[in-house]
Write an enzyme that holds these catalytic residues in place. Structure first.
Site, PDB file in Angstrom:
ATOM      1  N   TYR A   1     -29.918  11.664   5.684  1.00  0.00           N
ATOM      2  CA  TYR A   1     -29.951  11.320   6.314  1.00  0.00           C
ATOM      3  C   TYR A   1     -30.552  10.699   7.031  1.00  0.00           C
ATOM      4  CZ  TYR A   1     -26.104  15.567   6.976  1.00  0.00           C
ATOM      5  OH  TYR A   1     -25.158  15.989   6.979  1.00  0.00           O
TER       6      TYR A   1
ATOM      7  N   ASP B   1     -23.207  22.470  -7.438  1.00  0.00           N
ATOM      8  CA  ASP B   1     -21.872  22.287  -7.458  1.00  0.00           C
ATOM      9  C   ASP B   1     -21.549  24.047  -7.584  1.00  0.00           C
ATOM     10  OD1 ASP B   1     -23.717  20.701  -9.051  1.00  0.00           O
ATOM     11  OD2 ASP B   1     -21.747  20.920 -10.600  1.00  0.00           O
TER      12      ASP B   1
ATOM     13  N   LYS C   1     -29.945  19.629  -6.604  1.00  0.00           N
ATOM     14  CA  LYS C   1     -29.431  18.823  -7.984  1.00  0.00           C
ATOM     15  C   LYS C   1     -30.316  18.464  -8.936  1.00  0.00           C
ATOM     16  CE  LYS C   1     -24.944  17.153  -9.752  1.00  0.00           C
ATOM     17  NZ  LYS C   1     -23.813  17.808 -10.251  1.00  0.00           N
TER      18      LYS C   1
ATOM     19  N   ASP D   1     -25.381  20.767   5.053  1.00  0.00           N
ATOM     20  CA  ASP D   1     -24.813  21.059   5.637  1.00  0.00           C
ATOM     21  C   ASP D   1     -23.897  20.771   5.249  1.00  0.00           C
ATOM     22  OD1 ASP D   1     -23.146  19.604   7.946  1.00  0.00           O
ATOM     23  OD2 ASP D   1     -23.932  17.338   7.971  1.00  0.00           O
TER      24      ASP D   1
END
Length: 348
Positions: free
Chosen positions: A128, A214, A180, A238
């Protein structure tokens, strides 16, 4: 039984765009029924800010928030056109609202039962930060798109400490750090490292585990009850917070708090829904629950509990709901039902 007179706390109120003024009006009426804990300074933002002052975030609005250090806002629409960035992102950056708190709690049975998860999202870093650019190749000036995200160790430790402190204060037992780091080894690896460092300070108080994003997304659908709190980077938070909202009925049931060292802004996390604006059918629960978070934040946990109980009882005992929850009530009728339930519960 009458409540003692509350000392009003100054706060900025931003009606917002689309259905914003309708759900804000409903929320203010319900808060008035709780004893009017806030004195409001009404300001504009979003499209309404452009209309009134030529800026989605007018100087007067920023000055009001800076003075009160507390705000409640309806959904904002980012005007389409060059030069306008997301007002929500600008607010987070302007007031360094580094922590986004998004609870997901089952209120209406029938989808996923007994969901009670709190997601804490780092709010001003990651992708962001929006360092984006194109690389021209041949005749194509936009042949390659590049985006870089930034996470600092200091910011990662700060949000981790916030999450662990939240867990201790609210009786939460486990935090799952979402990352991740197998692929984004630097950007999310530093987030995981910082969380592990902070977790050591809370050994014996709060358990920590970690999960690749995931896998977390899948487990939220297969077995959401394994989660107590999630700690996420900006982008992952988000996405997963919206998925969590889906577990409990959608964004209309999802409140949000944006918290910094010196300021806090509470919001409905859904959009401005211009397609139903002015029809009187909007569901105000998201903003009502955000007002509950706001009451918790200023030390009125008793009022927050009364508010949440009234919402639950209105839906499940009185069977009054707006159309998105398969009811027939208008925004006004639903608001009146909550106020009636507040009064009934207080008498009992």
């Amino acid at each position: 039984m009458n409540s003692p007179t509350l000392k009003q706390i100054p706060a900025t109120l931003i009606p917002g765009d689309g259905i914003g003024p309708e759900v804000v009006e409903a929320t203010v009426k319900v808060l008035d029924a709780l004893g009017s804990p806030f004195s409001w300074d009404i300001q504009q933002a979003g499209v309404a800010g452009v209309t009134s002052a030529g800026d989605p975030l007018p100087a007067a609005t920023l000055a009001s928030i800076r003075k009160n250090k507390l705000a409640l806002k309806g959904p904002l629409t980012t005007p389409i056109g060059e030069g306008f960035r997301s007002s929500n992102v600008r607010l987070r950056e302007e007031f360094q609202l580094y922590a986004n708190v998004r609870p997901a709690v089952t209120i209406v049975p029938g989808r996923f039962e007994d969901i009670d998860i709190v997601l804490v999202r780092e709010n001003i870093g990651g992708f962001y930060v929006a360092h984006e650019y194109y690389i021209p190749v041949g005749d194509d000036p936009r042949a390659v798109a590049v985006s870089t995200g930034i996470n600092t160790r200091e910011a990662c430790k700060k949000i981790a400490r916030f999450a662990f402190e939240y867990a201790v204060k609210n009786g939460r037992k486990k935090i799952t750090v979402v990352h991740k780091a197998n692929i984004l080894k630097a950007l999310t690896g530093i987030f995981l490292e910082a969380a592990r460092e902070i977790a050591r300070e809370y050994e014996g108080k709060v358990q920590m585990n970690d999960m690749i994003v995931d896998a977390c997304a899948m487990q939220l659908v297969l077995n959401p009850w394994q989660f107590d709190m999630l700690l996420c980077t900006n982008l992952f938070g988000d996405i997963l917070s919206d998925q969590m909202a889906g577990l409990v009925g959608g964004l209309g049931m999802a409140p949000g708090a944006n918290i910094g060292d010196d300021c806090a802004i509470f919001e409905a996390v859904h959009g401005s829904a211009p397609d139903i604006a002015g029809k009187g059918i909007a569901n105000p629960i998201s903003l009502l629950l955000a007002a509950g978070q706001m009451l918790d934040h200023v030390g009125h946990q008793d009022l927050a509990l009364r508010l949440r109980t009234a919402i639950t009882d209105t839906l499940n005992k009185d069977h009054v709901a707006t159309g998105d929850l398969k009811g027939k009530a208008s925004t006004r009728e639903f608001t009146e039902a909550i106020i009636h339930r507040l009064q009934t519960n207080q008498k009992n």
